[in-house]
Design a protein around this motif. Structure first.
Motif, PDB file in Angstrom:
ATOM      1  N   UNK A 553      -8.341 -17.672 -33.841  1.00  0.00           N
ATOM      2  CA  UNK A 553      -9.157 -18.772 -34.679  1.00  0.00           C
ATOM      3  C   UNK A 553      -8.915 -18.817 -35.856  1.00  0.00           C
ATOM      4  N   UNK A 554      -8.038 -17.489 -36.241  1.00  0.00           N
ATOM      5  CA  UNK A 554      -8.339 -17.220 -37.815  1.00  0.00           C
ATOM      6  C   UNK A 554      -7.368 -16.596 -38.158  1.00  0.00           C
ATOM      7  N   UNK A 555      -6.055 -16.538 -36.798  1.00  0.00           N
ATOM      8  CA  UNK A 555      -4.818 -15.778 -37.089  1.00  0.00           C
ATOM      9  C   UNK A 555      -3.564 -16.745 -36.079  1.00  0.00           C
ATOM     10  N   UNK A 556      -2.488 -16.712 -36.959  1.00  0.00           N
ATOM     11  CA  UNK A 556      -1.540 -16.982 -35.519  1.00  0.00           C
ATOM     12  C   UNK A 556      -0.069 -16.977 -36.272  1.00  0.00           C
ATOM     13  N   UNK A 557      -0.240 -15.691 -35.334  1.00  0.00           N
ATOM     14  CA  UNK A 557       1.435 -14.918 -35.856  1.00  0.00           C
ATOM     15  C   UNK A 557       3.134 -16.354 -34.609  1.00  0.00           C
ATOM     16  N   UNK A 558       4.011 -17.026 -35.437  1.00  0.00           N
ATOM     17  CA  UNK A 558       4.742 -17.546 -34.552  1.00  0.00           C
ATOM     18  C   UNK A 558       6.254 -16.853 -35.087  1.00  0.00           C
ATOM     19  N   UNK A 559       7.322 -17.135 -34.784  1.00  0.00           N
ATOM     20  CA  UNK A 559       8.300 -16.606 -34.215  1.00  0.00           C
ATOM     21  C   UNK A 559       8.986 -17.172 -34.368  1.00  0.00           C
ATOM     22  N   UNK A 560      10.105 -17.062 -35.961  1.00  0.00           N
ATOM     23  CA  UNK A 560      10.763 -18.530 -36.209  1.00  0.00           C
ATOM     24  C   UNK A 560      12.303 -17.891 -36.689  1.00  0.00           C
ATOM     25  N   UNK A 561      12.877 -18.376 -35.594  1.00  0.00           N
ATOM     26  CA  UNK A 561      14.435 -17.793 -35.373  1.00  0.00           C
ATOM     27  C   UNK A 561      14.387 -16.075 -35.632  1.00  0.00           C
ATOM     28  N   UNK A 562      13.977 -15.559 -34.591  1.00  0.00           N
ATOM     29  CA  UNK A 562      14.187 -14.386 -34.582  1.00  0.00           C
ATOM     30  C   UNK A 562      13.277 -13.746 -35.666  1.00  0.00           C
ATOM     31  N   UNK A 563      12.364 -14.050 -36.700  1.00  0.00           N
ATOM     32  CA  UNK A 563      11.777 -13.550 -37.701  1.00  0.00           C
ATOM     33  C   UNK A 563      10.378 -13.747 -37.320  1.00  0.00           C
ATOM     34  N   UNK A 564       9.560 -13.533 -37.262  1.00  0.00           N
ATOM     35  CA  UNK A 564       7.995 -13.512 -36.560  1.00  0.00           C
ATOM     36  C   UNK A 564       7.219 -13.974 -38.520  1.00  0.00           C
ATOM     37  N   UNK A 565       6.107 -14.866 -38.625  1.00  0.00           N
ATOM     38  CA  UNK A 565       5.629 -14.820 -39.640  1.00  0.00           C
ATOM     39  C   UNK A 565       3.749 -15.191 -39.160  1.00  0.00           C
ATOM     40  N   UNK A 566       2.741 -14.746 -39.835  1.00  0.00           N
ATOM     41  CA  UNK A 566       1.095 -14.288 -40.380  1.00  0.00           C
ATOM     42  C   UNK A 566       1.871 -15.643 -41.412  1.00  0.00           C
ATOM     43  N   UNK A 567       0.467 -16.505 -40.308  1.00  0.00           N
ATOM     44  CA  UNK A 567      -0.155 -17.287 -40.803  1.00  0.00           C
ATOM     45  C   UNK A 567      -2.264 -17.022 -40.941  1.00  0.00           C
ATOM     46  N   UNK A 568      -2.505 -17.013 -41.727  1.00  0.00           N
ATOM     47  CA  UNK A 568      -3.726 -17.311 -42.085  1.00  0.00           C
ATOM     48  C   UNK A 568      -4.844 -18.679 -42.206  1.00  0.00           C
TER      49      UNK A 568
END
Length: 673
Positions: A553-568
């Motif tokens: 609910x408060x954090x989403x982790x996406x892998x974008x072209x092999x690079x992980x990014x955290x979104x609060x």
């Protein structure tokens, strides 16, 4: 000779005749010295942090400054009723009002500031210029408004009794002078209780430097250090730093400024903390220095001097008010410090102030609050707000000051830019992205700044969001997944089953967001199945290179072209804020079905902020040109002009002078020709 009212006064409890961060700043030093504290508050500030932190608080009934913080009689009565024996004025409001300072002394209270005579000498900028000229300090010529001619243009209208950009207008056409004078006088009266204004030659590209002075009652006068405040909007400072890059580069300039500042203080027998401001014009044959004004109070930007000297200027104000002596010489400044003012405003929309509720205010890496540093480098925060604070329309829209210091200027700039870029600011729109872009601009990094910085380097580019279109797309996807996870967490049954789950695939989940940074809605279509995330939207390519790592609910982790990014992800009703290292994005969840009652007529001009209609310049049926002024709103002690977006006819004008309006209210409807 020391006046009797300034001889060895004992101070036990201090009332701060102000609000917001400056009240909290003074309280912090008082607590460290074991002194009691008293706050005053207008009705909109009843739940403000400065009220909660004080030992006692006294209500000033009403909301407008003229009814509350500008009422000397109410403030002195509050001091007596609360048991305070001293009054600190802060800055703005009555801080440079000689009559108020005299009334405080007459009531048997200690005034923490210069004498009423010194305030009177410098409180009127008109008289101050004459006094400084007589003392041999160079000044810009003062022009009586009724004597301005075409040959004098351009001129700058200034309020005589105060600063902070209020009551200031640039006039380039003589025909505009009467209207701008009227607006400047109204702003000055609203902010300072004095409508007096004057004109002076306008220099568009000068550099704004100032000297912090401190003087005791025993003839010691310090020039503590200079600050550069050249980056300004609407003649109000936005970024300040010490030392000045110009003074570091130009031999003899610092000594010239210090000598003029000490002369100004000695000329009027000044005591306490004050600032002498100068406009410096670089020329091939050297620098031309001109006295602007002396602020007989503590400045908003005093923290940069504290961070480079280690001094507590508020503590020194209290010491001087008690009659104590200063050492013979001030400490030698060290390192560099830079301060930014975080405002609730929309820079790209003519600096329109914003109002609303602040849901979250988190600045990462803050080492101290309201205090001089104890380490060689760090970040300081002086804030007047907290989570849950309501930003109203009656007062200045400044939320906080963020200051970084380091042995090297470049390191201070880098630390400050990172702290701002990673800050979580949920609620009202702020100038954060603009501040980061300025701090990272090559001209600023080189110390090449002047008062025309925004005009020179393009306000549109500097005000652009840090999050680019690709980041906004990813933020919208993260918001959709975070909201989905929150819904599943709150589900009464089958919480582990993805929402929209079907054994036989039917259609994806769909959510739409609006954002102020995109003219079009951001539509997200997604499905989480056995094979992971399948998402589309925005364009034909969808999110082919994006994989879901985790969605909470408060954090989403996406892998974008092999690079992980955290979104609060943080949601407050339909407002969703997504923070990441890529940039902050504010979204508004759109309803699946639009209410026809919410539609407005084409050509409608809606209020960008709540405020008061102070002037209407047109009537229904009148032809107007694109950009022609239709009316003026007063909010946050400034007047804001509302212009016609297109050439056409005014077909509706549902507001009148004196009317209070809410944000989003229709002010006028212009039917395009």
């Amino acid at each position: 000779m020391t006046p009797p009212e300034y001889q060895d006064r004992e101070i036990r409890t201090v009332l701060v005749a102000n609000r917001g961060e400056i009240a909290r700043r003074v309280f912090r030093t008082c607590r460290a010295l074991g002194l009691g504290t008293v706050a005053v508050f207008a009705d909109p500030d009843a739940e403000a942090p400065h009220v909660a932190e004080a030992d006692a608080a006294v209500r000033l009934p009403g909301a407008a400054p003229a009814d509350t913080y500008l009422r000397a009689d109410l403030i002195i009565d509050a001091a007596k009723r609360s048991g305070a024996d001293a009054v600190h004025p802060g800055y703005g409001f009555l801080s440079e009002n000689a009559d108020f300072a005299a009334a405080v002394g007459a009531a048997g209270l200690t005034w923490i500031g210069p004498s009423p005579q010194a305030i009177a000498a410098m409180g009127s900028k008109i008289e101050a210029k004459k006094l400084m000229a007589a003392a041999g300090v160079p000044v810009l010529a003062e022009l009586p408004p009724d004597r301005v001619t075409d040959a004098d243009l351009p001129v700058l209208i200034k309020a005589s009794a105060g600063g902070g950009g209020r009551g200031m207008r640039v006039v380039r056409d003589l025909g505009d002078l009467p209207g701008e004078l009227a607006a400047a006088r109204a702003e000055a009266a609203s902010a300072f209780g004095d409508p007096t204004v004057f004109c002076e030659p306008y220099l568009a590209t000068g550099r704004h430097l100032e000297v912090q002075v401190l003087a005791d009652q025993h003839s010691t006068v310090w020039a503590v250090g200079e600050r550069e405040c050249s980056i300004q909007r609407r003649h109000q400072k936005v970024i300040e730093e010490a030392p000045s890059p110009l003074a570091e580069r130009v031999e003899g300039l610092r000594e010239q400024l210090f000598a003029a500042a000490r002369a100004a203080a000695r000329t009027i027998g000044y005591t306490g903390a004050g600032t002498v401001e100068f406009l410096v014009e670089e020329r091939p044959d050297g620098c031309r220095v001109a006295f602007l004004e002396m602020n007989t109070r503590l400045q908003v930007e005093h923290p940069v001097t504290e961070c480079t000297t280690g001094l507590d200027l508020v503590a020194l104000q209290l010491a001087v008010a008690r009659g104590e002596r200063l050492p013979a010489d001030p400490p030698t400044p060290r390192g560099a410090a830079i301060e930014v003012r975080l405002y609730a405003e929309r820079p790209g929309a003519d600096w329109q102030p914003q109002s609303g509720t602040l849901h979250r205010v988190e600045i990462p890496g803050v080492d101290v609050e309201f205090a001089a540093p104890t380490a060689a480098a760090g970040v300081r925060l002086d804030s007047g707000v907290a989570a849950g604070s309501v930003v109203g329309v009656h007062y200045d829209p400044m939320l906080a000051k963020v200051i970084a210091w380091a042995p090297r200027r470049a390191d201070a700039v880098s630390a400050l830019a990172r702290a701002l870029a990673r800050a979580e600011l949920h609620g009202v729109v702020t100038n954060r992205d603009l501040l980061v872009r300025v701090l990272r601009h090559p001209a600023f990094l080189a110390g090449d700044t002047d008062t025309a910085f925004f005009a020179t380097h393009g306000l549109a580019e500097l005000a652009a969001p840090l999050a680019d279109a690709g980041t906004r797309r990813l933020a919208a996807l993260a918001a959709a997944l975070g909201l989905d996870a929150a819904a599943r967490t709150a589900a009464p049954v089958l919480r582990g089953v993805p929402s929209g789950w079907r054994n036989v695939v039917s259609q994806p989940q769909h959510v739409a967001f609006g954002t102020d940074d995109d003219p079009d809605d951001l539509d997200v279509c997604y499905r989480v199945g056995r094979d992971g995330l399948s998402a589309a939207g925005f364009s034909a390519e969808g999110f082919a290179d994006v994989a879901l790592v985790r969605a909470d609910p408060d954090e989403v982790v996406l892998d974008v072209a092999g690079v992980r990014h955290r979104f609060a992800v943080a949601a407050y009703d339909d407002d969703v804020f997504v923070d990441s290292a890529l940039g902050a994005v504010a979204l508004r969840r759109l309803p699946r079905f639009r209410d026809p009652a919410e539609q407005i007529a084409p050509g409608s001009l809606r209020a960008p902020m709540p405020g008061t209609v102070v002037r209407v310049a047109v009537a229904v049926g009148e032809q107007v040109a694109a950009g022609a002024p239709l009316l003026w709103l007063e909010a946050m002690k400034m007047q804001h002009r509302i212009d016609a977006p297109v050439a056409g006819v005014v077909v509706q004008l549902p507001v009148r002078e004196g009317e209070q309006i809410d944000v989003g209210a229709v002010l006028a409807v212009v039917e395009q020709e």
